[in-house]
Motif scaffolding. Sequence first.
Motif, PDB file in Angstrom:
ATOM      1  N   PHE A 122      -8.697  -6.447   0.394  1.00 22.55           N
ATOM      2  CA  PHE A 122      -7.779  -5.524   1.042  1.00 22.55           C
ATOM      3  C   PHE A 122      -6.550  -5.357   0.145  1.00 22.55           C
ATOM      4  CE2 PHE A 122     -10.329  -7.409   4.287  1.00 22.55           C
ATOM      5  CZ  PHE A 122     -10.474  -6.460   5.284  1.00 22.55           C
ATOM      6  N   VAL A 123      -6.182  -4.130  -0.093  1.00 23.41           N
ATOM      7  CA  VAL A 123      -4.963  -3.838  -0.836  1.00 23.41           C
ATOM      8  C   VAL A 123      -4.131  -2.881   0.000  1.00 23.41           C
ATOM      9  CG1 VAL A 123      -3.959  -2.863  -2.925  1.00 23.41           C
ATOM     10  CG2 VAL A 123      -6.098  -4.150  -3.068  1.00 23.41           C
ATOM     11  N   THR A 124      -2.945  -3.313   0.384  1.00 24.15           N
ATOM     12  CA  THR A 124      -2.110  -2.432   1.197  1.00 24.15           C
ATOM     13  C   THR A 124      -1.433  -1.395   0.324  1.00 24.15           C
ATOM     14  OG1 THR A 124      -0.256  -3.994   1.023  1.00 24.15           O
ATOM     15  CG2 THR A 124      -1.670  -4.173   2.952  1.00 24.15           C
ATOM     16  N   VAL A 125      -1.392  -0.179   0.848  1.00 26.14           N
ATOM     17  CA  VAL A 125      -0.609   0.897   0.253  1.00 26.14           C
ATOM     18  C   VAL A 125       0.332   1.378   1.348  1.00 26.14           C
ATOM     19  CG1 VAL A 125      -2.387   1.573  -1.384  1.00 26.14           C
ATOM     20  CG2 VAL A 125      -2.373   2.618   0.882  1.00 26.14           C
ATOM     21  N   LYS A 126       1.339   2.111   0.989  1.00 24.31           N
ATOM     22  CA  LYS A 126       2.308   2.535   1.995  1.00 24.31           C
ATOM     23  C   LYS A 126       1.606   3.362   3.063  1.00 24.31           C
ATOM     24  CE  LYS A 126       6.998   4.372   2.400  1.00 24.31           C
ATOM     25  NZ  LYS A 126       7.550   3.132   2.922  1.00 24.31           N
ATOM     26  N   GLY A 127       1.604   2.836   4.278  1.00 22.05           N
ATOM     27  CA  GLY A 127       0.994   3.544   5.391  1.00 22.05           C
ATOM     28  C   GLY A 127      -0.496   3.316   5.569  1.00 22.05           C
ATOM     29  N   GLY A 128      -1.090   2.421   4.788  1.00 21.14           N
ATOM     30  CA  GLY A 128      -2.534   2.225   4.929  1.00 21.14           C
ATOM     31  C   GLY A 128      -3.043   1.044   4.129  1.00 21.14           C
ATOM     32  N   VAL A 129      -4.346   0.970   4.019  1.00 20.20           N
ATOM     33  CA  VAL A 129      -4.970  -0.139   3.310  1.00 20.20           C
ATOM     34  C   VAL A 129      -6.257   0.348   2.662  1.00 20.20           C
ATOM     35  CG1 VAL A 129      -6.264  -0.913   5.349  1.00 20.20           C
ATOM     36  CG2 VAL A 129      -5.770  -2.544   3.527  1.00 20.20           C
ATOM     37  N   LEU A 130      -6.534  -0.155   1.467  1.00 24.89           N
ATOM     38  CA  LEU A 130      -7.800   0.097   0.783  1.00 24.89           C
ATOM     39  C   LEU A 130      -8.695  -1.122   0.985  1.00 24.89           C
ATOM     40  CD1 LEU A 130      -6.387   1.481  -2.584  1.00 24.89           C
ATOM     41  CD2 LEU A 130      -7.524   2.818  -0.821  1.00 24.89           C
TER      42      LEU A 130
END
Length: 510
Positions: A363-371
């Motif tokens: 899991f990699v968080t990005v602003k407003g979401g997650v990959l």
Amino acid sequence: MTKRALISVSNKTGIEEFAKGLVELNFEIISTGGTLKLLQDAGVPAIAVDEVTGFPEILDGRVKTLHPKVHGGLLAKRSEASHVEQLKANEIDPIDMVVVNLYPFKETLAKTDVTHEEIIENIDIGGPTMLRASAKNFADVTVVVDPTDYNQVLADLEANKLDEKKRMELAAKVFRHTANYDAMIARYFMGVTEEEFPEAYTVTYEKVQSLRYGENPHQQAAFYKDPQEKGMSLATAKQLHGKELSYNNIQDANAALEMVTEYDTPTVVAVKHMNPCGIGSGESISTAFKRAYDADPISIFGGIIACNREVDKETAAQISELFIEIVLAPGFTQEALDILTVKKNIRLLELTMDKDNKDYYKFVTVKGGVLIQHSDDGEVTEEQLTCSTKRQPTEEELVDLLFAWKAVKHVKSNAIVLAKGNQTIGIGAGQMNRIGAAKIAINQAGEQAKGSVLASDAFFPMPDTVEAAAKAGVTAIIQPGGSKQDQASIDACNEAGIAMVHTGMRHFKH
């Protein structure tokens, strides 16, 4: 004034003492099944829930508390006159406290040879329903889901300090608890139905420890674990010695663990800032350590050491000469522990290194979401390699090429690794262009580059990396291939007498 508490727990730790404390505080106890028997056997006055509902437990206990006389007593607002009147009209008494913990779903999943039917029967229905109803009505009802809260709740009741704020905190814990419980169930069903990336992805983690800070002192941080993790991971490691792990320690140690378990022979990996600074394999773990150290004796200072074999006396003696943050291994001999524990702060971690449990989601968080993606468990064998050059690699070069390929997979892109004799000799990591990474690796290798092999995590868009490798004395190259300009690199290899093999697989690591 007598109050009523409904107690129905799967984890019965401390419940006798808590119930006795409630009775002393003038609570009437309502209970169910095994909890009721336990309390009555302990001399706690308690009545069965079916005496309250006027309806027996049915369906092998699947239905016990799902009744208006329970949930009306939980959900009624005491300050709402119409609610109070409805309770009276329907002969429902308010319930002031609920003490519930749930069927052991997580523990059931962890059992050996557990059946699907057994798992299904350990999905609690009545418990979460009572917890959620009580938590929703925290203004009037105290809800306790965690046995560690029993003593504080009794103390607050005795001191008349169990106010609405504290009841809200207990309610908040309930919603976290039921969310955690439901997430584990959802994950189980995802596995059964083979839905890999569903329309909503629910995950849950349980706190291991608070950390002093994150990557930097101004960042707050904590470490959480997957509640269903059973295999190889930092979350299941046993710390034998040293101070607490930091955020960066955990990141680096995880990277080291992923690297060292790539290798079947005795291997040692030294890691700094999530990149390997040295990898060595050998006939013994002490030989492997010497090769990892010799690969970069400067960068290993303050690094993380991972060994895929038990650390013995000879290896420990070598490690003790250095400043090392962490040593992780599947075990330590007593002689090794005697040597290493002299150092007060070195962290020693013992954990399984079972490669059968490698695959997991990242899991990699990005602003407003997650990959979300699978971990990179792609491997190649000698048989899967294709040679694109006139010269075929020798058997010795093939061994080094596969060794280097396993290493470059764990180096930040753009990545180049030079290796020779079961040892990395030059690593270029995280550069904005591939030739830049190659120059760093070649410069680090120096004279050792002559007769070495080179691994690249992605294809060559132009022949400049091959040309630099040839100038340094590299004799064989492993890379994914697939560039429109492949032929230019193949021609450069042929001109220099370099053997080059393609894997058909890249290993970008961002």
